[in-house]
Scaffold this motif. Structure first.
Motif, PDB file in Angstrom:
ATOM      1  N   GLY A   1       3.153   7.588   9.136  1.00 57.03           N
ATOM      2  CA  GLY A   1       2.561   6.399   9.755  1.00 57.03           C
ATOM      3  C   GLY A   1       2.315   6.615  11.232  1.00 57.03           C
ATOM      4  O   GLY A   1       2.962   7.433  11.881  1.00 57.03           O
TER       5      GLY A   1
ATOM      6  N   ASN B   1       0.616   5.256   1.415  1.00 58.42           N
ATOM      7  CA  ASN B   1      -0.163   6.211   2.199  1.00 58.42           C
ATOM      8  C   ASN B   1       0.374   7.608   1.927  1.00 58.42           C
ATOM      9  O   ASN B   1       1.554   7.779   1.603  1.00 58.42           O
ATOM     10  CB  ASN B   1      -0.079   5.893   3.692  1.00 58.42           C
ATOM     11  CG  ASN B   1      -0.726   4.554   4.005  1.00 58.42           C
ATOM     12  OD1 ASN B   1      -1.751   4.211   3.436  1.00 58.42           O
ATOM     13  ND2 ASN B   1      -0.111   3.785   4.883  1.00 58.42           N
TER      14      ASN B   1
ATOM     15  N   GLU C   1       0.854  -1.194   0.000  1.00 54.33           N
ATOM     16  CA  GLU C   1       0.000   0.000   0.000  1.00 54.33           C
ATOM     17  C   GLU C   1       0.888   1.240   0.000  1.00 54.33           C
ATOM     18  O   GLU C   1       2.043   1.193   0.432  1.00 54.33           O
ATOM     19  CB  GLU C   1      -0.893   0.045   1.247  1.00 54.33           C
ATOM     20  CG  GLU C   1      -0.099   0.144   2.547  1.00 54.33           C
ATOM     21  CD  GLU C   1      -0.949   0.260   3.798  1.00 54.33           C
ATOM     22  OE1 GLU C   1      -2.172   0.107   3.706  1.00 54.33           O
ATOM     23  OE2 GLU C   1      -0.375   0.501   4.873  1.00 54.33           O
TER      24      GLU C   1
ATOM     25  N   GLU D   1       4.485   4.487  13.508  1.00 51.34           N
ATOM     26  CA  GLU D   1       5.873   4.579  13.052  1.00 51.34           C
ATOM     27  C   GLU D   1       6.504   5.926  13.398  1.00 51.34           C
ATOM     28  O   GLU D   1       7.679   6.007  13.784  1.00 51.34           O
ATOM     29  CB  GLU D   1       5.936   4.373  11.526  1.00 51.34           C
ATOM     30  CG  GLU D   1       5.630   2.950  11.066  1.00 51.34           C
ATOM     31  CD  GLU D   1       4.173   2.759  10.709  1.00 51.34           C
ATOM     32  OE1 GLU D   1       3.308   3.416  11.323  1.00 51.34           O
ATOM     33  OE2 GLU D   1       3.886   1.943   9.809  1.00 51.34           O
TER      34      GLU D   1
ATOM     35  N   ARG E   1       0.629  10.119   4.047  1.00 53.60           N
ATOM     36  CA  ARG E   1       0.871  10.827   5.315  1.00 53.60           C
ATOM     37  C   ARG E   1       1.839  10.002   6.161  1.00 53.60           C
ATOM     38  O   ARG E   1       2.180   8.875   5.797  1.00 53.60           O
ATOM     39  CB  ARG E   1      -0.456  11.040   6.038  1.00 53.60           C
ATOM     40  CG  ARG E   1      -1.456   9.872   5.921  1.00 53.60           C
ATOM     41  CD  ARG E   1      -1.227   8.764   6.836  1.00 53.60           C
ATOM     42  NE  ARG E   1      -1.996   7.572   6.560  1.00 53.60           N
ATOM     43  CZ  ARG E   1      -1.750   6.419   7.144  1.00 53.60           C
ATOM     44  NH1 ARG E   1      -0.782   6.305   8.008  1.00 53.60           N
ATOM     45  NH2 ARG E   1      -2.440   5.336   6.862  1.00 53.60           N
TER      46      ARG E   1
HETATM   47  N1  GLY Z   1       0.783   2.006  11.037  1.00 53.54           N
HETATM   48  C1  GLY Z   1       0.132   1.912   9.830  1.00 53.54           C
HETATM   49  C2  GLY Z   1      -0.282   3.172   9.212  1.00 53.54           C
HETATM   50  O1  GLY Z   1       0.044   4.237   9.678  1.00 53.54           O
HETATM   51  O2  GLY Z   1      -0.945   3.128   8.196  1.00 53.54           O
END
Ligand code: GLY
Length: 426
Positions: free
Chosen positions: A289, A285, A283, A292, A287
């Motif tokens: 995490g 994203n 995937e 993380e 933005r």
């Molecule tokens: N920890 C997964 C996310 O931020 O999408």
């Protein structure tokens, strides 16, 4: 400069906390923020979904930089509105945010530009999707195309459950329009890692790699969550793999979008599977995490405000960011029942006892303040991060802090970064 952070979770607390330490930042605001952020920022009661409210506030306060934490406002076009008013915003415009807002769009981008990703097929018709399960071997991977608040992905060995997931999305519209299109994806085995990079749409500067723990229970058992912990760096990822992640995934994706007329500014997050034949994109994203960020930012030595500003201004320059050699471990303290139903409004104790611990940072996620007390207000309540000269030291510190904090029903994983021995560069 004045900086606004949009959002209210642990990720946004970590961003506000780290930005507040920047020599170039005079003041940090968060909208709407949570009980913990008041220590480092001024909280404004504007929801992260209130785009006109956010833009008006940033304009009125002459904000120099706005950093958008969650994906939903980006997918809804918050960055476009900021740019229309001539305000600096860290986060892609609606077009770029499609990389997270539509998994099918991201897949097509990968296919068009040779970015390694598992084979998949897209369906709008439930009959065709059910029949196509025949082409896929278990475990089956069923993904709603749009944003489904972290609930749109099913990975299962059980064909009946895969069928149920297809019907739920396509027939019952369990995710509304987000599930009107569904991907069936080939399952890839390996080790999952999170690779994030800052970009101004041209230059790409990777952040330190991180490991997320998605399942709710130790040993990767239990249901999927938004993330129950993380650590950084990843000493077991070799140099050749890092190069592939950087050049063939992060840089290629940004260049791919640029070649299609999308200047992607902000952070690009690639959720990867390190398979035998190399990293595969599970995937993208649009933005940072969560959690993380709570494991990455405590290790950042460079000035984050300058780097984010450069992304907005199109002047991001390599060389890379600087990181401490120390390891960081972040443990999420969750509400009883999470990721299912859970109670809120429960008093949290022990925050003061955890505060004096060395190199420990308690980031608030689902908390609110009432009558001088801090109460739970979400599924993921706190992210307790700690630095250490080794992973063992960082773990010990984080878990010592966790043991001092409590609320009714609190649960957390005890195996975050267990067995990770060495430290290494990010
Ligand atoms: N920890 C997964 C996310 O931020 O999408």
């Amino acid at each position: 400069m004045k900086v606004l952070v949009v959002g209210q979770g642990g990720r946004e607390h970590a961003l506000a906390w780290r930005l507040a330490q920047s020599p170039s930042v005079d003041r940090v605001f968060v909208a709407p923020g949570n009980a913990g952020m008041a220590d480092v920022a001024t909280c404004e009661p504007i929801s992260s979904g209130d785009v006109p409210g956010l833009v008006d506030f940033a304009e009125r306060e002459a904000m120099d930089l706005t950093v958008v934490g969650p994906e939903a406002p980006l997918v809804a076009g918050v960055a476009d509105e900021f740019e229309l008013r001539g305000l600096r915003v860290f986060g892609p415009t609606r077009e770029g945010a499609r990389i997270e807002g539509s998994k099918a769009w991201a897949k097509d981008l990968c296919e068009r530009h040779g970015i390694p990703a598992p084979r998949s097929r897209l369906f709008t018709d439930v009959g065709q999707a059910l029949a196509a399960l025949e082409e896929f071997r278990p475990p089956y991977v069923v993904k709603a195309d749009g944003l489904a608040a972290g609930k749109g992905v099913t990975v299962t060995e059980d064909r009946t459950e895969a069928e149920r997931a297809l019907r739920a999305a396509l027939l019952e519209r369990a995710f509304g329009d987000a599930g009107a299109r569904v991907l069936l994806e080939e399952h890839v085995s390996g080790r999952e890692v999170s690779a994030l990079a800052l970009t101004d749409g041209e230059t790409v500067v990777p952040l330190a790699l991180a490991q997320d723990y998605k399942r709710s229970l130790d040993g990767d058992a239990g249901p999927n969550t938004g993330g129950m912990g993380a650590y950084s760096p990843l000493p077991r990822v070799d140099e050749a793999t890092r190069r592939v992640i950087r050049e063939e995934i992060l840089e290629r994706a940004v260049a791919a979008m640029a070649s299609e007329g999308i200047r992607y500014r902000g952070v690009l997050y690639a959720g990867l599977m390190l398979a035998d034949d190399g990293p595969q994109v599970l995937e993208f994203n649009c933005r940072f995490g969560d959690p993380e960020t709570q494991a990455i930012l405590p290790r950042l030595r460079s000035d984050p405000a300058q780097a984010l500003l450069a992304c907005c201004d199109g002047s991001l320059a390599a060389p890379d960011l600087e990181w401490t050699e120390e390891a960081c471990v972040s443990v999420v303290l969750a509400s009883g029942g999470y990721p299912g139903d859970y109670a809120t409004g429960l008093p949290i104790s022990g925050l003061e006892e955890a505060r004096p611990l060395r190199e420990v940072f308690v980031f608030h996620a689902g908390t609110r303040a009432r009558d001088g007390r801090v109460l739970t207000s979400g599924g993921r309540v706190l992210a307790v991060s700690a630095l250490g000269a080794s992973f063992a030291e960082a773990r010990d510190r984080a878990y010592e802090a966790c043991s001092r904090i409590s609320f009714e029903g609190m649960h957390y994983r005890k195996d975050i970064a267990a067995g990770v021995e060495a430290t290494a560069d990010g």
